[in-house]
Scaffold this motif. Structure first.
Motif, PDB file in Angstrom:
ATOM      1  N   UNK A 121      39.944  -0.611  36.473  1.00 31.25           N
ATOM      2  CA  UNK A 121      39.399   0.642  36.985  1.00 31.25           C
ATOM      3  C   UNK A 121      38.200   0.380  37.900  1.00 31.25           C
ATOM      4  N   UNK A 122      37.317  -0.519  37.514  1.00 27.39           N
ATOM      5  CA  UNK A 122      36.137  -0.834  38.338  1.00 27.39           C
ATOM      6  C   UNK A 122      36.543  -1.476  39.661  1.00 27.39           C
ATOM      7  N   UNK A 123      37.584  -2.297  39.623  1.00 34.54           N
ATOM      8  CA  UNK A 123      38.081  -2.952  40.837  1.00 34.54           C
ATOM      9  C   UNK A 123      38.812  -1.946  41.739  1.00 34.54           C
ATOM     10  N   UNK A 124      39.571  -1.053  41.130  1.00 36.64           N
ATOM     11  CA  UNK A 124      40.371  -0.092  41.879  1.00 36.64           C
ATOM     12  C   UNK A 124      39.550   1.104  42.359  1.00 36.64           C
ATOM     13  N   UNK A 125      38.646   1.555  41.529  1.00 30.99           N
ATOM     14  CA  UNK A 125      37.786   2.708  41.829  1.00 30.99           C
ATOM     15  C   UNK A 125      36.328   2.309  41.624  1.00 30.99           C
ATOM     16  N   UNK A 126      35.721   1.637  42.619  1.00 31.64           N
ATOM     17  CA  UNK A 126      34.366   1.093  42.434  1.00 31.64           C
ATOM     18  C   UNK A 126      33.301   2.126  42.085  1.00 31.64           C
ATOM     19  N   UNK A 127      33.502   3.382  42.423  1.00 30.85           N
ATOM     20  CA  UNK A 127      32.494   4.411  42.145  1.00 30.85           C
ATOM     21  C   UNK A 127      32.742   5.147  40.839  1.00 30.85           C
ATOM     22  N   UNK A 128      33.628   4.629  40.019  1.00 31.41           N
ATOM     23  CA  UNK A 128      33.941   5.295  38.749  1.00 31.41           C
ATOM     24  C   UNK A 128      32.734   5.245  37.811  1.00 31.41           C
ATOM     25  N   UNK A 129      32.592   6.281  37.010  1.00 32.31           N
ATOM     26  CA  UNK A 129      31.470   6.313  36.074  1.00 32.31           C
ATOM     27  C   UNK A 129      31.791   5.506  34.820  1.00 32.31           C
ATOM     28  N   UNK A 130      30.755   5.105  34.126  1.00 31.09           N
ATOM     29  CA  UNK A 130      30.926   4.348  32.879  1.00 31.09           C
ATOM     30  C   UNK A 130      31.547   5.235  31.809  1.00 31.09           C
ATOM     31  N   UNK A 131      32.451   4.660  31.064  1.00 30.96           N
ATOM     32  CA  UNK A 131      33.035   5.348  29.918  1.00 30.96           C
ATOM     33  C   UNK A 131      33.059   4.374  28.751  1.00 30.96           C
ATOM     34  N   UNK A 132      33.333   4.895  27.586  1.00 24.25           N
ATOM     35  CA  UNK A 132      33.427   4.036  26.412  1.00 24.25           C
ATOM     36  C   UNK A 132      34.807   4.193  25.784  1.00 24.25           C
ATOM     37  N   UNK A 133      35.100   3.326  24.870  1.00 21.70           N
ATOM     38  CA  UNK A 133      36.381   3.350  24.173  1.00 21.70           C
ATOM     39  C   UNK A 133      36.641   4.712  23.537  1.00 21.70           C
ATOM     40  N   UNK A 134      35.603   5.355  23.044  1.00 22.45           N
ATOM     41  CA  UNK A 134      35.780   6.657  22.381  1.00 22.45           C
ATOM     42  C   UNK A 134      36.197   7.765  23.347  1.00 22.45           C
ATOM     43  N   UNK A 135      36.082   7.520  24.648  1.00 24.41           N
ATOM     44  CA  UNK A 135      36.492   8.506  25.649  1.00 24.41           C
ATOM     45  C   UNK A 135      37.997   8.478  25.923  1.00 24.41           C
ATOM     46  N   UNK A 136      38.706   7.540  25.291  1.00 28.75           N
ATOM     47  CA  UNK A 136      40.114   7.328  25.600  1.00 28.75           C
ATOM     48  C   UNK A 136      40.963   7.213  24.342  1.00 28.75           C
ATOM     49  N   UNK A 137      42.197   7.682  24.456  1.00 30.22           N
ATOM     50  CA  UNK A 137      43.219   7.449  23.436  1.00 30.22           C
ATOM     51  C   UNK A 137      44.023   6.242  23.887  1.00 30.22           C
ATOM     52  N   UNK A 138      44.252   5.316  22.982  1.00 32.25           N
ATOM     53  CA  UNK A 138      45.056   4.130  23.300  1.00 32.25           C
ATOM     54  C   UNK A 138      46.161   4.033  22.273  1.00 32.25           C
ATOM     55  N   UNK A 139      47.374   4.036  22.759  1.00 32.67           N
ATOM     56  CA  UNK A 139      48.542   3.919  21.895  1.00 32.67           C
ATOM     57  C   UNK A 139      49.500   2.908  22.495  1.00 32.67           C
ATOM     58  N   UNK A 140      50.620   2.742  21.865  1.00 31.19           N
ATOM     59  CA  UNK A 140      51.601   1.797  22.375  1.00 31.19           C
ATOM     60  C   UNK A 140      52.872   2.533  22.762  1.00 31.19           C
ATOM     61  N   UNK A 141      53.435   2.153  23.892  1.00 31.97           N
ATOM     62  CA  UNK A 141      54.716   2.655  24.352  1.00 31.97           C
ATOM     63  C   UNK A 141      55.583   1.435  24.630  1.00 31.97           C
ATOM     64  N   UNK A 142      56.508   1.177  23.753  1.00 33.21           N
ATOM     65  CA  UNK A 142      57.391   0.015  23.844  1.00 33.21           C
ATOM     66  C   UNK A 142      56.551  -1.253  23.985  1.00 33.21           C
ATOM     67  N   UNK A 143      56.634  -1.953  25.137  1.00 29.54           N
ATOM     68  CA  UNK A 143      55.935  -3.236  25.316  1.00 29.54           C
ATOM     69  C   UNK A 143      54.553  -3.109  25.947  1.00 29.54           C
ATOM     70  N   UNK A 144      54.115  -1.886  26.245  1.00 22.29           N
ATOM     71  CA  UNK A 144      52.839  -1.704  26.936  1.00 22.29           C
ATOM     72  C   UNK A 144      51.936  -0.780  26.122  1.00 22.29           C
ATOM     73  N   UNK A 145      50.682  -0.774  26.497  1.00 24.58           N
ATOM     74  CA  UNK A 145      49.746   0.176  25.919  1.00 24.58           C
ATOM     75  C   UNK A 145      49.596   1.319  26.904  1.00 24.58           C
ATOM     76  N   UNK A 146      49.423   2.508  26.386  1.00 23.43           N
ATOM     77  CA  UNK A 146      49.253   3.691  27.221  1.00 23.43           C
ATOM     78  C   UNK A 146      47.891   4.301  26.902  1.00 23.43           C
TER      79      UNK A 146
END
Length: 90
Positions: free
Chosen positions: A19-44
């Motif tokens: 995200x920092x490489x793709x969107x250099x002006x992105x604001x800081x976030x933390x793990x608690x700001x996101x849901x992380x689950x698994x979809x088959x072989x990848x994480x979503x």
């Protein structure tokens, strides 16, 4: 099955690097700001809590891609992501 906290932290680190490489002006976030689950072989990844958006992210190894499921179904995006992964390995 819910990914462990350790796995979520690793996936989140990969996501934030991308995200920092793709969107250099992105604001800081933390793990608690996101849901992380698994979809088959990848994480979503999707926004959590009161944050809303029509954008999701696939993460696998050190690769990440953002997409809107409004424009294509998740399975077709998943297959395209895997094909790109295979092309990089050859």
């Amino acid at each position: 099955m819910e990914p462990s906290k350790e796995i979520k932290e690793k996936v989140f680190k990969t996501f934030r690097t991308w995200e920092a490489r793709t969107y250099p002006n992105t604001s800081e976030t933390s793990l608690s700001d996101w849901n992380i689950g698994q979809y088959k072989e990848v994480f979503i990844i999707s926004p959590s809590g009161g944050r809303r958006g029509n954008y999701l992210y696939f993460v696998k190894d050190d690769r990440c891609v953002g997409f809107s499921p409004a424009f294509a179904d998740i399975e077709s995006i998943y297959q395209k992501f895997l094909r790109a992964d295979e092309l990089e390995k050859t």
